[in-house]
Design a protein around this motif. Structure first.
Motif, mmCIF file in Angstrom:
data_model
loop_
_atom_site.group_PDB
_atom_site.id
_atom_site.type_symbol
_atom_site.label_atom_id
_atom_site.label_comp_id
_atom_site.label_asym_id
_atom_site.label_seq_id
_atom_site.Cartn_x
_atom_site.Cartn_y
_atom_site.Cartn_z
ATOM 1 N N SER A 40 27.153 41.805 20.270
ATOM 2 C CA SER A 40 26.741 41.378 18.924
ATOM 3 C C SER A 40 25.357 40.755 18.986
ATOM 4 O O SER A 40 24.503 41.033 18.145
ATOM 5 N N LEU A 41 25.143 39.912 20.015
ATOM 6 C CA LEU A 41 23.833 39.271 20.132
ATOM 7 C C LEU A 41 22.746 40.306 20.385
ATOM 8 O O LEU A 41 21.672 40.269 19.779
ATOM 9 N N PHE A 42 23.051 41.241 21.284
ATOM 10 C CA PHE A 42 22.088 42.267 21.662
ATOM 11 C C PHE A 42 21.693 43.108 20.445
ATOM 12 O O PHE A 42 20.515 43.275 20.141
ATOM 13 N N VAL A 43 22.708 43.589 19.728
ATOM 14 C CA VAL A 43 22.430 44.444 18.578
ATOM 15 C C VAL A 43 21.722 43.644 17.483
ATOM 16 O O VAL A 43 20.760 44.130 16.873
ATOM 17 N N THR A 44 22.166 42.414 17.273
ATOM 18 C CA THR A 44 21.512 41.581 16.257
ATOM 19 C C THR A 44 20.040 41.404 16.593
ATOM 20 O O THR A 44 19.170 41.543 15.733
ATOM 21 N N ALA A 45 19.770 41.099 17.864
ATOM 22 C CA ALA A 45 18.377 40.919 18.265
ATOM 23 C C ALA A 45 17.598 42.212 18.046
ATOM 24 O O ALA A 45 16.485 42.199 17.522
ATOM 25 N N TYR A 46 18.213 43.328 18.428
ATOM 26 C CA TYR A 46 17.507 44.609 18.327
ATOM 27 C C TYR A 46 17.170 44.957 16.882
ATOM 28 O O TYR A 46 16.129 45.550 16.618
ATOM 29 N N ILE A 47 18.042 44.605 15.941
ATOM 30 C CA ILE A 47 17.741 44.977 14.563
ATOM 31 C C ILE A 47 16.988 43.898 13.795
ATOM 32 O O ILE A 47 16.294 44.190 12.844
ATOM 33 N N PHE A 48 17.104 42.640 14.229
ATOM 34 C CA PHE A 48 16.476 41.572 13.450
ATOM 35 C C PHE A 48 15.089 41.186 13.931
ATOM 36 O O PHE A 48 14.218 40.912 13.135
ATOM 37 N N ILE A 49 14.915 41.126 15.253
ATOM 38 C CA ILE A 49 13.626 40.655 15.773
ATOM 39 C C ILE A 49 12.464 41.520 15.276
ATOM 40 O O ILE A 49 11.452 40.989 14.823
ATOM 41 N N PRO A 50 12.574 42.856 15.303
ATOM 42 C CA PRO A 50 11.427 43.635 14.805
ATOM 43 C C PRO A 50 11.087 43.294 13.360
ATOM 44 O O PRO A 50 9.917 43.296 12.975
ATOM 45 N N ALA A 51 12.106 42.960 12.567
ATOM 46 C CA ALA A 51 11.863 42.673 11.152
ATOM 47 C C ALA A 51 10.949 41.463 10.968
ATOM 48 O O ALA A 51 10.210 41.375 9.991
ATOM 49 N N VAL A 52 10.999 40.532 11.940
ATOM 50 C CA VAL A 52 10.141 39.353 11.850
ATOM 51 C C VAL A 52 8.670 39.765 11.880
ATOM 52 O O VAL A 52 7.824 39.161 11.244
ATOM 53 N N PHE A 53 8.389 40.830 12.623
ATOM 54 C CA PHE A 53 6.995 41.218 12.821
ATOM 55 C C PHE A 53 6.570 42.367 11.917
ATOM 56 O O PHE A 53 5.550 42.983 12.146
ATOM 57 N N SER A 54 7.377 42.660 10.925
ATOM 58 C CA SER A 54 7.049 43.825 10.109
ATOM 59 C C SER A 54 5.742 43.583 9.371
ATOM 60 O O SER A 54 5.396 42.459 9.030
ATOM 61 N N GLY A 55 5.014 44.663 9.143
ATOM 62 C CA GLY A 55 3.752 44.545 8.430
ATOM 63 C C GLY A 55 2.587 44.342 9.360
ATOM 64 O O GLY A 55 1.471 44.690 9.036
ATOM 65 N N THR A 56 2.825 43.768 10.539
ATOM 66 C CA THR A 56 1.707 43.568 11.451
ATOM 67 C C THR A 56 1.838 44.420 12.695
ATOM 68 O O THR A 56 0.840 44.857 13.244
ATOM 69 N N ILE A 57 3.077 44.613 13.169
ATOM 70 C CA ILE A 57 3.243 45.402 14.379
ATOM 71 C C ILE A 57 3.965 46.689 14.001
ATOM 72 O O ILE A 57 5.060 46.648 13.442
ATOM 73 N N PRO A 58 3.345 47.835 14.268
ATOM 74 C CA PRO A 58 3.909 49.103 13.793
ATOM 75 C C PRO A 58 5.320 49.379 14.301
ATOM 76 O O PRO A 58 6.136 49.903 13.567
ATOM 77 N N VAL A 59 5.619 49.010 15.564
ATOM 78 C CA VAL A 59 6.938 49.325 16.100
ATOM 79 C C VAL A 59 8.050 48.582 15.368
ATOM 80 O O VAL A 59 9.214 48.850 15.601
ATOM 81 N N SER A 60 7.685 47.636 14.487
ATOM 82 C CA SER A 60 8.728 46.908 13.780
ATOM 83 C C SER A 60 9.618 47.867 12.991
ATOM 84 O O SER A 60 10.748 47.545 12.678
ATOM 85 N N LYS A 61 9.108 49.056 12.713
ATOM 86 C CA LYS A 61 9.902 50.005 11.930
ATOM 87 C C LYS A 61 10.991 50.664 12.747
ATOM 88 O O LYS A 61 11.697 51.540 12.251
ATOM 89 N N VAL A 62 11.140 50.237 14.007
ATOM 90 C CA VAL A 62 12.200 50.774 14.834
ATOM 91 C C VAL A 62 13.557 50.313 14.295
ATOM 92 O O VAL A 62 14.586 50.901 14.578
ATOM 93 N N SER A 63 13.555 49.247 13.497
ATOM 94 C CA SER A 63 14.813 48.706 12.988
ATOM 95 C C SER A 63 15.024 49.057 11.522
ATOM 96 O O SER A 63 14.128 48.875 10.700
ATOM 97 N N PRO A 64 16.226 49.541 11.169
ATOM 98 C CA PRO A 64 16.497 49.855 9.763
ATOM 99 C C PRO A 64 16.417 48.617 8.864
ATOM 100 O O PRO A 64 16.171 48.745 7.666
#
Lengths: 345, 555
Positions: free
Chosen positions: B322-346
């Motif tokens: 749960s922690l792993f998946v949560t991190a994988y989908i939430f952390i990129p969202a923090v950086f959305s708009g500035t780091i392109p790979v943030s779109k890796v998360s739905p």
């Protein structure tokens, strides 16, 4: 007592054998690493100098704005179309657009930055500082003090440069990360307690155990003991992990105590949750109870979370709250008494 | 088939109906409402656990919850700071700070409090005249990084046609709207919000992130985690009480049993997402972003429920994943708009669609395809593990996974397909490692990252080859098929051009002949396969040395 210890040790051995202990440590490592990623990321967002990103950017200026021009030192463009052309071609990293500078009333400036590019962070920090300077100049032109004039010195009265946003990583570590590590440990250990109990019940080995002179209370005590020993092993692990990451942990003995108390509170809740019946139901009741309690832990400085934050940071704390916390260790006893009912039926 | 599926779902429902007595449901409802109230209460009250975190001394009182004040004359205050008993001393328009991290943090916060007081005072005295500048930002997409990527590929003999296309698109200049004049009256000194744009003072201007919106995402995802938890608990219970064996002895296939059991929980998850979107007043379209995550998460849990040895092991897996998946989908969202790979998360896409942004089909596929693919692979493996010899054996999870894999491969060319299917998992693990490692200084992190990538990839390939050998397939043929499959999978990502930026970070463009290395390391493993851990180490080492050499030569 002897029997209690024997069963606790048996459970701990099985935890070690299944390498679940190693996984629990890996879990803590993971939480810690991600917290540091988040800290670092936020720092870069708010203050890129941390990541050695130099605060310079090629900026294009459009409009008739002499004061802004002198502050920005930007490339001047006649039209926004021309500027946009160069922006799209990558010659400039930002466009500042102020059609007509107004010395006596408010100026609304439009900035264009690249979307989804890391350069945009760099450019925005550069622009932020330049615009603060511009605000100061414009105020002074109007006869208004430009900034507060606050100075920062070291204790030997030398001028000190404190980076803006220095409090963000500090607070993330002490207000979020340390409590989070404590709560993850407690939730893991309490979850394991539920498994230890329900496994005995569902595989019917509890009947065998209780047919011996072992009482239900002793059985529960042994499981609680196993869970507490596990917490006592896991807590120092995350503290060492933090210290290895150059995080200063003050009063670490007291930090261990508060963490153990939190584990005991969670184990008590888990113990009452086992009355729900099987593992599935008990874990569900327990998870819901934990979700209800965690926000409350952050809502006051007198909770274990508030205490561990200040104790670990080396701030003053209330002794009476620590005493009350330690007293709540006794919660385990009524919890054990209540959950005995599980073996009665 | 469909009828069987539904009848298994009905059985599952009847089982839970029997299990969840009225009083238990009452307790659950009660606990959920307490949880809601406590969440609401804390949201209103805010975090207070950090009250009095800092100590400030001096003749001026600081009335802010983070500070504990010692009203002392300045000299004594500075002595306290020197002794480490106070973090900062506040004098007349100056702060004396200590050396520790905590002192610097206290000074930083004190400074922003004073800045705010100053702004307020200015507004009181001079009104809006004291705020001569307001800025608003618009983020414009440009194709720069894309071109750099193409230029590099071009050097390797890549696609020239697309390069031209990119240049053409560069020449097109979009029509720019002149900003409408924002409304003149200023109500608050800090921000002015017009109909479309937000204007802020220079000090309040910061790069974009969706941190504040993340809480929404939690409300969407959390109920589904519970559904998945109940699903996996029910599954492991059925397995341990041998109820699963009874179901499998009926004409229903393992897949039907698994899907039938999952269906009620999927419906529950969808209903919860729909309910949350109605309560929060968000579009129901959130479902298309959340469903792939639910499918992936549930199939992961199903796999563990069938393969873990005990409840304890299961609990640890549930918490870690749960922690792993949560991190994988939430952390990129923090950086959305500035780091392109943030779109890796739905989740990033969901939040930006809430913000009124258009999400393209390509972006949707890029972020969700991996989740759909992994969900399919995991549920396939879970179904394959639902035989008594795997489900009831006391082997570890890794060994059971190899067992389940081997039942998927009847011919050598199947190995090729399995290797392609492994790519999304490798992608996910490597992405997580990359995001963790970028904290290290770049000098090390490249070497460490390449080393870990080598280990991860070799471990995946080795498991596939081991599984093939277990099925009595030709070891060397399987090794070649596996290496080729891995290569094909990696190149598929490149060719689809959905992960341009990611490949950039992965140094993918440097590896000119990855096919050779992929095949030769798997062959090496196949040769040494009788001592698996030793073989993986050797293969990883070779892989690492090769990649390091390529990076050194090209960089």
């Amino acid at each position: 007592m002897h029997r209690v210890l024997a069963i606790a040790l048996k459970d701990l051995r099985s935890v070690l054998k299944e390498r679940t202990f190693l996984m629990a440590v890996a879990l803590q490592l993971f939480v810690a690493m991600f917290a540091s990623v988040l800290t670092f990321g936020l720092l870069v967002l708010y203050n890129p100098t941390y990541a050695d990103i130099r605060e310079t950017a090629n900026v294009g200026l459009v409009g008739d704005a002499p004061v802004l021009e002198s502050v920005l030192k930007a490339v001047k463009y006649d039209s926004i179309q021309k500027a946009m052309e160069d922006f799209k071609a990558g010659k400039i990293e930002a466009i500042v657009w102020l059609p007509k500078e107004n010395l006596s009333s408010t100026n609304f400036v439009r900035i264009y930055l690249p979307k989804e590019e890391i350069t945009s962070i760099k450019a925005s920090v550069f622009l932020k500082n330049r615009f603060i300077e511009y605000e100061k100049r414009m105020r002074e032109l109007r006869g208004i003090p430009g900034d507060s004039g606050l100075k920062i010195y070291s204790t030997s009265f030398k001028k000190e440069d404190v980076p803006e946003g220095a409090s963000i990583p500090f607070k993330l570590i002490y207000v979020a990360l340390i409590p989070l590590l404590m709560l993850t440990t407690a939730a893991t250990v309490a979850g394991m307690y539920i498994d230890l109990i329900t496994e005995e019940v569902e595989s019917k080995t509890s009947y065998v155990l209780l047919a011996s002179p072992l009482t239900p209370l002793e059985l529960i005590t042994s499981k609680m003991l196993a869970a507490m020993i596990l917490s006592a092993a896991l807590t120092p692990t995350w503290i060492v992990l933090l210290i290895l990451n150059h995080v200063e942990v003050h009063n670490y003995l007291l930090v261990v105590v508060i963490s153990l108390v939190t584990c005991a509170i969670f184990i008590s809740i888990a113990s009452i949750a086992t009355l729900a019946g099987d593992r599935e139901k008990a874990q569900l009741v327990f998870s819901l109870a934990v979700i209800a309690i965690i926000p409350l832990f952050f809502s006051s400085p007198l909770t274990p979370v508030g205490l561990v934050t200040r104790i670990a940071a080396g701030s003053p704390f209330e002794m009476y709250a620590v005493a009350a916390c330690i007293a709540s260790l006794s919660m385990l006893y009524p919890a054990a008494l209540i959950s005995q009912k599980l073996f009665r039926s | 088939m469909i009828m069987r599926l539904f009848s298994i779902s009905r059985l599952e429902l009847r089982k839970s109906k029997k299990k969840y007595t009225k009083s238990l449901i009452l307790v659950l409802i009660l606990l959920s409402s307490v949880a809601l109230i406590s969440a609401y209460f804390s949201a209103i009250e805010g975090v207070k656990s950090d009250n009095k975190l800092y100590v400030v001394a001096g003749p001026y009182a600081v009335n802010e919850r983070h500070f504990l004040c010692y009203p002392l004359p300045l000299k004594k205050s500075i002595a306290l700071v020197k002794a480490g008993k106070a973090d900062a001393a506040l004098g007349n328009l100056f702060i004396v700070t200590g050396k520790s991290e905590k002192s610097l943090a206290a000074t930083d916060e004190l400074r922003s409090i004073i800045q705010e007081l100053f702004d307020r005072e200015l507004y009181k005295r001079y009104g809006s005249k004291a705020f001569p500048v307001f800025i608003s930002v618009e983020y414009v997409k440009r194709e720069i990084s894309y071109q750099i990527e193409l230029a590099r590929q071009g050097r390797e003999g890549g696609i020239k046609g697309e390069q031209k296309e990119a240049q053409q698109s560069k020449a097109q200049i979009p029509v720019i709207k002149t900003p409408e004049k924002p409304p003149a009256p200023i109500t608050k000194p800090i921000t002015v919000i017009s109909a479309q744009e937000k204007y802020v003072t220079p000090r309040n201007f910061s790069p974009p992130n969706l941190l504040g919106k993340l809480i929404y995402a939690f409300f969407f995802i959390l109920p589904s985690y519970f559904a998945a938890q109940i699903f996996s608990s029910s599954l492991i219970e059925d397995r341990l009480t041998k109820r699963l064996d009874v179901l499998l002895s009926t004409p229903a296939s393992p897949h039907t049993v698994l899907m039938g059991k999952f269906l009620p929980y999927l419906v529950l998850s969808i209903a919860s997402v729909a309910a949350v979107s109605i309560v929060l007043g968000k579009s129901i379209a959130a479902l298309i972003y959340v469903i792939p995550v639910i499918l992936f998460f549930s199939s992961l849990q199903a796999f563990f429920a069938i393969n873990s040895r005990s409840y304890k092991e299961m609990t640890f897996f549930v918490i870690s994943t749960s922690l792993f998946v949560t991190a994988y989908i939430f952390i990129p969202a923090v950086f959305s708009g500035t780091i392109p790979v943030s779109k890796v998360s739905p989740i990033t896409l969901m939040l930006s669609s809430f913000e009124g942004e258009r999400v393209s089909v390509k972006e949707y596929l890029f972020s969700t395809f991996q989740f759909y693919a992994m969900a399919a692979v995991l549920s396939l493996l879970a179904a394959k593990s639902m035989t008594p010899e795997i489900a009831h054996s006391s082997r570890g999870i890794a060994e059971k996974a190899v067992f389940a894999l081997s039942s998927l491969m009847g011919k050598e060319w199947h190995v090729f397909l399995v290797a392609i299917a492994a790519i999304p998992f490798v992608f996910m693990v490597e992405f997580m490692l990359l995001s963790v490692l970028f904290v290290l200084p770049p000098y090390y992190s490249v070497a460490v990252f390449i080393g870990i990538v080598a280990i991860v990839e070799e471990t995946f390939k080795a498991s596939i080859v081991l599984a093939a050998v277990k099925r009595n397939l030709l070891p060397y043929m399987s090794a070649i098929a596996c290496g080729a499959g891995f290569f094909t999978g990696e190149k598929l990502i490149l060719v689809l051009n959905i992960a341009t930026q990611y490949n950039n970070l992965l140094l993918a463009q440097f590896f000119v002949f990855p096919l050779i290395i992929h095949i030769s390391t798997t062959l090496l493993f196949a040769f040494l396969r009788h001592r698996p851990s030793f073989a993986i180490s050797v293969a990883s080492l070779v892989h690492f040395l090769y990649n390091m050499a390529v990076v050194m030569v090209l960089a």
